[in-house]
Design a protein around this motif. Structure first.
Motif, PDB file in Angstrom:
ATOM      1  N   PRO A  83      32.143   7.443   6.637  1.00  0.00           N
ATOM      2  CA  PRO A  83      32.871   6.310   7.235  1.00  0.00           C
ATOM      3  C   PRO A  83      33.048   5.138   6.277  1.00  0.00           C
ATOM      4  CG  PRO A  83      30.613   6.304   7.987  1.00  0.00           C
ATOM      5  CD  PRO A  83      30.771   7.552   7.172  1.00  0.00           C
ATOM      6  N   PHE A  84      32.348   5.175   5.111  1.00  0.00           N
ATOM      7  CA  PHE A  84      32.569   4.166   4.081  1.00  0.00           C
ATOM      8  C   PHE A  84      32.318   4.813   2.727  1.00  0.00           C
ATOM      9  CE2 PHE A  84      28.442   3.329   6.217  1.00  0.00           C
ATOM     10  CZ  PHE A  84      27.578   3.782   5.232  1.00  0.00           C
ATOM     11  N   PHE A  85      32.640   4.070   1.661  1.00  0.00           N
ATOM     12  CA  PHE A  85      32.531   4.621   0.316  1.00  0.00           C
ATOM     13  C   PHE A  85      31.076   4.689  -0.145  1.00  0.00           C
ATOM     14  CE2 PHE A  85      36.894   2.599  -0.360  1.00  0.00           C
ATOM     15  CZ  PHE A  85      37.553   3.796  -0.129  1.00  0.00           C
ATOM     16  N   ILE A  86      30.727   5.828  -0.725  1.00  0.00           N
ATOM     17  CA  ILE A  86      29.468   5.970  -1.454  1.00  0.00           C
ATOM     18  C   ILE A  86      29.820   6.582  -2.803  1.00  0.00           C
ATOM     19  CG2 ILE A  86      27.196   7.056  -1.552  1.00  0.00           C
ATOM     20  CD1 ILE A  86      27.141   7.081   1.466  1.00  0.00           C
ATOM     21  N   ALA A  87      29.328   5.975  -3.882  1.00  0.00           N
ATOM     22  CA  ALA A  87      29.679   6.448  -5.221  1.00  0.00           C
ATOM     23  C   ALA A  87      28.434   6.580  -6.075  1.00  0.00           C
ATOM     24  CB  ALA A  87      30.664   5.489  -5.882  1.00  0.00           C
ATOM     25  N   ARG A  88      28.480   7.569  -6.971  1.00  0.00           N
ATOM     26  CA  ARG A  88      27.423   7.694  -7.961  1.00  0.00           C
ATOM     27  C   ARG A  88      27.740   6.699  -9.079  1.00  0.00           C
ATOM     28  NH1 ARG A  88      24.196  11.711  -7.627  1.00  0.00           N
ATOM     29  NH2 ARG A  88      25.770  13.031  -6.622  1.00  0.00           N
ATOM     30  N   VAL A  89      26.780   5.857  -9.420  1.00  0.00           N
ATOM     31  CA  VAL A  89      27.042   4.775 -10.369  1.00  0.00           C
ATOM     32  C   VAL A  89      26.047   4.817 -11.518  1.00  0.00           C
ATOM     33  CG1 VAL A  89      27.978   3.286  -8.551  1.00  0.00           C
ATOM     34  CG2 VAL A  89      25.564   3.110  -9.164  1.00  0.00           C
ATOM     35  N   SER A  90      26.440   4.174 -12.593  1.00  0.00           N
ATOM     36  CA  SER A  90      25.565   4.009 -13.756  1.00  0.00           C
ATOM     37  C   SER A  90      25.327   2.518 -13.945  1.00  0.00           C
ATOM     38  CB  SER A  90      26.225   4.610 -15.004  1.00  0.00           C
ATOM     39  OG  SER A  90      25.467   4.312 -16.161  1.00  0.00           O
TER      40      SER A  90
ATOM     41  N   ARG B  66      25.740  -5.468 -13.323  1.00  0.00           N
ATOM     42  CA  ARG B  66      26.966  -4.685 -13.486  1.00  0.00           C
ATOM     43  C   ARG B  66      26.662  -3.196 -13.340  1.00  0.00           C
ATOM     44  NH1 ARG B  66      27.893  -9.049 -16.679  1.00  0.00           N
ATOM     45  NH2 ARG B  66      30.051  -9.822 -16.855  1.00  0.00           N
ATOM     46  N   PHE B  67      27.675  -2.462 -12.878  1.00  0.00           N
ATOM     47  CA  PHE B  67      27.555  -1.006 -12.834  1.00  0.00           C
ATOM     48  C   PHE B  67      28.935  -0.403 -13.076  1.00  0.00           C
ATOM     49  CE2 PHE B  67      28.480  -2.168  -8.429  1.00  0.00           C
ATOM     50  CZ  PHE B  67      29.519  -1.310  -8.115  1.00  0.00           C
ATOM     51  N   GLU B  68      28.928   0.869 -13.407  1.00  0.00           N
ATOM     52  CA  GLU B  68      30.181   1.595 -13.607  1.00  0.00           C
ATOM     53  C   GLU B  68      30.201   2.794 -12.674  1.00  0.00           C
ATOM     54  OE1 GLU B  68      32.880   3.528 -17.207  1.00  0.00           O
ATOM     55  OE2 GLU B  68      30.845   2.798 -17.601  1.00  0.00           O
ATOM     56  N   ILE B  69      31.305   2.954 -11.950  1.00  0.00           N
ATOM     57  CA  ILE B  69      31.439   4.076 -11.018  1.00  0.00           C
ATOM     58  C   ILE B  69      31.713   5.358 -11.803  1.00  0.00           C
ATOM     59  CG2 ILE B  69      32.824   5.045  -9.140  1.00  0.00           C
ATOM     60  CD1 ILE B  69      33.335   2.212  -8.164  1.00  0.00           C
ATOM     61  N   LYS B  70      30.884   6.373 -11.558  1.00  0.00           N
ATOM     62  CA  LYS B  70      31.079   7.672 -12.204  1.00  0.00           C
ATOM     63  C   LYS B  70      31.913   8.602 -11.331  1.00  0.00           C
ATOM     64  CE  LYS B  70      28.825   6.634 -15.883  1.00  0.00           C
ATOM     65  NZ  LYS B  70      29.570   6.450 -17.151  1.00  0.00           N
ATOM     66  N   GLU B  71      31.575   8.642 -10.030  1.00  0.00           N
ATOM     67  CA  GLU B  71      32.359   9.466  -9.102  1.00  0.00           C
ATOM     68  C   GLU B  71      32.057   9.034  -7.671  1.00  0.00           C
ATOM     69  OE1 GLU B  71      31.270  13.532  -8.742  1.00  0.00           O
ATOM     70  OE2 GLU B  71      29.159  13.191  -9.211  1.00  0.00           O
ATOM     71  N   PHE B  72      33.040   9.235  -6.804  1.00  0.00           N
ATOM     72  CA  PHE B  72      32.845   8.970  -5.383  1.00  0.00           C
ATOM     73  C   PHE B  72      32.361  10.262  -4.727  1.00  0.00           C
ATOM     74  CE2 PHE B  72      35.497   5.397  -6.431  1.00  0.00           C
ATOM     75  CZ  PHE B  72      35.075   4.396  -5.564  1.00  0.00           C
TER      76      PHE B  72
END
Length: 385
Positions: free
Chosen positions: A119-126, A108-114
């Motif tokens: 061309p596709f989504f990249i997000a900083r995750v915890s 599992r992870f939680e998205i902190k910010e995109f």
């Protein structure tokens, strides 16, 4: 070179994933849990770019479910905040141009910010680290959950029962909880609630509650199915046996007297011109009479009942004539005394004469045998015709 090929070439050379970030692939009507393997058809261009980039760079992908599955091009606000990282185990092309991938959920992870949307989504995750509770209560709950899962699988069709060895082989309690949660027949929003429940003990309890509800439904469905099948089998067997018996009797020229009698009763019921509901009930009794052995206790009772129904004057009527003086004369001639009773009868007839279409009360004669109840009824009938 087409615009799409140019974009793909640019993607291959310029996209880098920062530390602590992950490529994100939106899912529609699907929730991926850790420790589970799932096939996935990838058709959207942006999703294809994510998969190809991850496979090429050997990177995990973050799978996140859309809040609204009808959105064709989701943006960050259209996605839930908790997802599952996964590795692509296998990828192959389909005839319609889509990619079929086999993915395995990891963590599992939680998205902190995109940090990127094209061309596709990249997000900083915890990444969410989960520990196994070492308590007797948790161990007991996991044992009960495993037993529930085996019970549920035994109620499902044969292909689903193949999951039983898999459930029994899982040693990690957290993997067991997520595997069972992924197999539950639940709406997407309820599965998302289970995915977002980070406390293992609470998650195990919620999965057990939902599994218990499904077991109850499966048991009820199985019971109804068994009862329906048993009833249908019995009815079909009786029907075929009766048809075979009729065919044999016809071939031998030995049509039973009871069948002839039942046919005669059916004709008399039709000729009596009964109301539809009465005729339906009478024909049902004729059918029972035909199937019932002559030695049965109800045989004569049903025959008497049918004769009584047929003899009633359903379609015979006469013009009603009310003459109060004539009625009084007939009542006095037929009965001595009974003044109160005769007075009440005359009152009843008077009301009926004044208001023929009205809903007058019903006269009910009560008393021991021989006091004149039947003869009073006959006198009333004679007075009105």
């Amino acid at each position: 070179m087409t615009a799409e090929e140019k974009e793909n070439t640019q993607t291959k050379s310029t996209i880098t994933i920062p530390a602590g970030a992950m490529v994100i692939l939106p899912l529609r009507n699907t929730v991926l849990f850790p420790s589970t393997i799932m096939p996935l058809a990838v058709g959207r261009r942006k999703s294809l770019q994510v998969v190809e980039h991850a496979v090429r760079e050997q990177l995990p992908i973050g799978f996140v479910t859309q809040l609204d599955a009808s959105v064709e091009k989701p943006q960050p606000p259209d996605l839930v905040s908790v997802g599952t990282s996964a590795n692509v185990l296998r990828m192959f092309s389909l005839p319609d141009g889509q990619r079929q991938v086999i993915i395995q959920g990891q963590q599992r992870f939680e998205i902190k910010e995109f940090i990127q949307t094209e061309p596709f989504f990249i997000a900083r995750v915890s990444m969410i680290e989960e520990g196994i509770p070492h308590t007797k209560a948790f161990e007991a709950r996991i044992l009960h959950l495993r037993q529930q899962a085996v019970r549920a699988l035994s109620l499902l069709p044969a292909p689903m029962q193949e999951l039983r060895p898999t459930i029994e082989r899982i040693d990690n309690p957290l993997a067991l909880i997520d595997t069972i949660a992924s197999t539950l027949d639940l709406p997407v929003n309820e599965k998302l609630e289970l995915l977002a429940t980070l406390d293992p003990e609470v998650r195990a309890q919620r999965v057990a509650e939902k599994l218990s509800a499904q077991i109850e439904l499966l048991e009820l469905s199985k019971k109804i199915g068994d009862e329906t099948k048993e009833s249908m089998d019995k009815t079909q067997r009786q029907y075929f046996l009766r048809e075979q018996l009729k065919a044999i009797q016809k071939e031998l020229g030995e049509e039973s007297g009871q069948s002839v009698e039942a046919e005669d009763l059916s004709k008399k019921v039709a000729d009596a011109k009964m109301p539809a509901e009465v005729e339906k009930e009478a024909l049902r009794e004729v059918s029972r009479f035909e199937r019932m052995p002559e030695m049965a206790a109800e045989h004569s009772t049903i025959r008497t009942y049918l004769d009584w129904l047929i003899e009633l004057p359903w379609s015979v009527s006469s013009e009603e004539r009310i003459d109060l003086q004539e009625a009084r004369k007939i009542l006095d001639a037929d009965h001595h005394g009974l003044e109160k009773v005769k007075k009440r009868i005359i009152e009843f007839l008077a009301v009926r004469k004044l208001k023929p279409q009205g809903k007058s009360p019903i006269l009910c004669f009560v008393g021991p045998p021989g006091v004149g109840k039947t003869s009073l009824g006959q006198s009333i009938a004679r007075a009105m015709n």
